[in-house]
Motif scaffolding. Structure first.
Motif, mmCIF file in Angstrom:
data_model
loop_
_atom_site.group_PDB
_atom_site.id
_atom_site.type_symbol
_atom_site.label_atom_id
_atom_site.label_comp_id
_atom_site.label_asym_id
_atom_site.label_seq_id
_atom_site.Cartn_x
_atom_site.Cartn_y
_atom_site.Cartn_z
ATOM 1 N N TYR A 3 0.319 8.815 2.613
ATOM 2 C CA TYR A 3 -0.674 9.774 2.134
ATOM 3 C C TYR A 3 -1.915 9.713 3.017
ATOM 4 O O TYR A 3 -2.386 8.626 3.362
ATOM 5 N N ASP A 84 -2.473 6.108 4.635
ATOM 6 C CA ASP A 84 -2.637 4.869 3.868
ATOM 7 C C ASP A 84 -1.807 3.715 4.424
ATOM 8 O O ASP A 84 -1.820 2.624 3.874
ATOM 9 N N ALA A 105 -5.289 5.904 -0.352
ATOM 10 C CA ALA A 105 -5.567 7.273 0.056
ATOM 11 C C ALA A 105 -6.564 7.986 -0.841
ATOM 12 O O ALA A 105 -7.307 8.853 -0.384
ATOM 13 N N GLN A 107 -5.567 9.931 -3.157
ATOM 14 C CA GLN A 107 -4.874 11.152 -3.579
ATOM 15 C C GLN A 107 -3.384 10.991 -3.335
ATOM 16 O O GLN A 107 -2.969 10.188 -2.506
ATOM 17 N N THR A 108 -2.597 11.753 -4.064
ATOM 18 C CA THR A 108 -1.126 11.767 -3.855
ATOM 19 C C THR A 108 -0.609 13.200 -3.787
ATOM 20 O O THR A 108 0.585 13.426 -3.873
ATOM 21 N N SER A 111 1.181 14.617 1.461
ATOM 22 C CA SER A 111 1.807 13.507 2.177
ATOM 23 C C SER A 111 2.018 13.927 3.631
ATOM 24 O O SER A 111 1.948 15.107 3.965
#
Length: 113
Positions: A3, A84, A105, A107-108, A111
């Motif tokens: 990420y 990440d 990161a 956030q997800t 990617s």
């Protein structure tokens, strides 16, 4: 799957609770936070570094280098975005380097590889 790091994430130095002060200027944002690139992280200030020892060595002061963790395809402003999977080093006032210990990161949603 990796990420992209954003200013909403976290990067730690080798000495908890040491944390890198994250700031980014990329136009690409995820969940309202700019993604980070090498230029955003190198020389970024490290805060709250607490190295062990008696007497302890000087605390980490800044990020010295990014050694891994740049996206192969995802770019912002022409520069690879940091992921990440980041690896790098921080440095103290005596020019001693230490590995960065963690990268989240923040956030997800997005990617990259």
């Amino acid at each position: 799957m990796a990420y992209p790091l954003t200013t909403g994430g976290a990067v730690g130095c080798a000495h908890p609770p040491g944390a890198v002060k994250l700031a980014g200027t990329a136009k690409l944002k995820v969940k309202g936070n700019p993604v980070l690139r090498r230029g955003d992280l190198v020389d970024a200030m490290v805060q709250s570094c607490a190295p062990p020892g008696s007497p302890p060595p000087p605390p980490c002061t800044k990020v010295a280098a990014v050694t891994a963790g740049e996206a192969l395809k995802l770019r912002a402003g022409g520069a690879p975005v940091l992921l990440d999977t980041l690896a790098g080093t921080s440095v103290n006032a005596n020019a001693v380097t230490f590995p960065l210990s963690s990268a989240q990161a923040g956030q997800t949603r997005l990617s990259a590889v």
